[in-house]
Design a protein around this motif. Structure first.
Motif, PDB file in Angstrom:
ATOM      1  N   GLN A   2       7.011   9.239  -5.629  1.00 28.98           N
ATOM      2  CA  GLN A   2       6.756   7.961  -6.278  1.00 28.98           C
ATOM      3  C   GLN A   2       5.257   7.944  -6.271  1.00 28.98           C
ATOM      4  O   GLN A   2       4.678   8.268  -5.195  1.00 28.98           O
ATOM      5  N   LEU A   3       4.731   7.542  -7.448  1.00 25.33           N
ATOM      6  CA  LEU A   3       3.196   7.552  -7.432  1.00 25.33           C
ATOM      7  C   LEU A   3       2.911   5.746  -8.055  1.00 25.33           C
ATOM      8  O   LEU A   3       3.649   5.328  -8.754  1.00 25.33           O
ATOM      9  N   GLN A   4       1.846   5.481  -7.323  1.00 32.76           N
ATOM     10  CA  GLN A   4       1.376   4.150  -7.513  1.00 32.76           C
ATOM     11  C   GLN A   4      -0.088   4.107  -7.767  1.00 32.76           C
ATOM     12  O   GLN A   4      -0.890   4.472  -6.791  1.00 32.76           O
ATOM     13  N   ALA A   5      -0.563   3.997  -8.972  1.00 36.34           N
ATOM     14  CA  ALA A   5      -1.910   4.070  -9.494  1.00 36.34           C
ATOM     15  C   ALA A   5      -2.476   2.440  -9.236  1.00 36.34           C
ATOM     16  O   ALA A   5      -1.747   1.550  -9.327  1.00 36.34           O
ATOM     17  N   SER A   6      -3.606   2.535  -8.806  1.00 37.61           N
ATOM     18  CA  SER A   6      -4.458   1.170  -8.774  1.00 37.61           C
ATOM     19  C   SER A   6      -5.827   1.392  -8.970  1.00 37.61           C
ATOM     20  O   SER A   6      -6.414   2.605  -9.240  1.00 37.61           O
ATOM     21  N   GLY A   7      -6.695   0.433  -9.098  1.00 44.15           N
ATOM     22  CA  GLY A   7      -7.983   0.473  -9.288  1.00 44.15           C
ATOM     23  C   GLY A   7      -8.664  -0.059 -10.554  1.00 44.15           C
ATOM     24  O   GLY A   7      -9.945   0.187 -10.733  1.00 44.15           O
TER      25      GLY A   7
END
Length: 131
Positions: A2-7
Motif C-alpha cells: 500500500q502506498l500513501q503519497a503526501s506533500g
C-alpha cells in the motif's frame, strides 16, 4: 503493498515542494518506485523513478521536463520515497502519483518510465503552481 503519497499543495512559481510516498511491507528495497503525474485532460506521464539494488546501488531516471529541477530519493529503512521539486512552474500542476514495481534483476529506464509496468499505485497528491 500500500502506498500513501503526501506533500502536495499550492505554491507560487519558482517555489519548492517535497512529496513523500510511504509504503507498507517488509521488502521495500526490492521495489522500483516511480512518480507519475496527470494534469486535467492529459495522459498520465512519467516524472521520475528510482531503483535500489544491493549489488549495483541506486539508479534513477527523470523525464526531460523535470531534469535539473526535481530529485528523487529513497530511504529504505523508512519505506519511503521522496520527490524534491524545485523551480516549480505552472506546467508542473497535476495530481502526482507514486507507484511501485517488484523488481529482480536489471530494469531498464524504458521499463521504469512506463506506468503499465507498475503493480501498485498510491492515491495521488495535488500539486498546484500559481503564476
Amino acid at each position: 503493498v500500500q502506498l500513501q503519497a503526501s506533500g502536495g499543495g499550492l505554491v507560487q512559481a519558482g517555489g519548492s515542494l517535497r512529496l513523500s510516498c510511504a509504503a507498507s511491507g517488509r521488502t521495500f528495497s526490492s521495489y522500483a518506485m516511480g512518480w507519475f503525474r496527470q494534469a486535467p485532460g492529459k495522459e498520465r506521464e512519467f516524472v521520475s523513478a528510482i531503483r535500489y539494488s544491493s549489488w549495483s546501488g541506486t539508479s534513477t531516471a527523470y523525464a526531460d521536463s523535470v531534469k535539473g529541477r526535481f530529485t528523487i530519493s529513497r530511504n529504505n529503512a523508512k519505506n519511503t520515497v521522496y520527490l524534491q521539486m524545485n523551480s516549480l512552474n505552472p506546467e508542473d500542476t497535476a495530481v502526482y502519483f507514486c507507484a511501485a514495481r517488484y523488481t529482480t534483476g536489471v530494469v531498464t529506464t524504458t521499463t521504469m518510465s512506463n506506468p503499465e509496468s507498475y503493480d501498485y499505485w498510491g492515491q495521488g497528491t495535488q500539486v498546484t503552481v500559481s503564476s
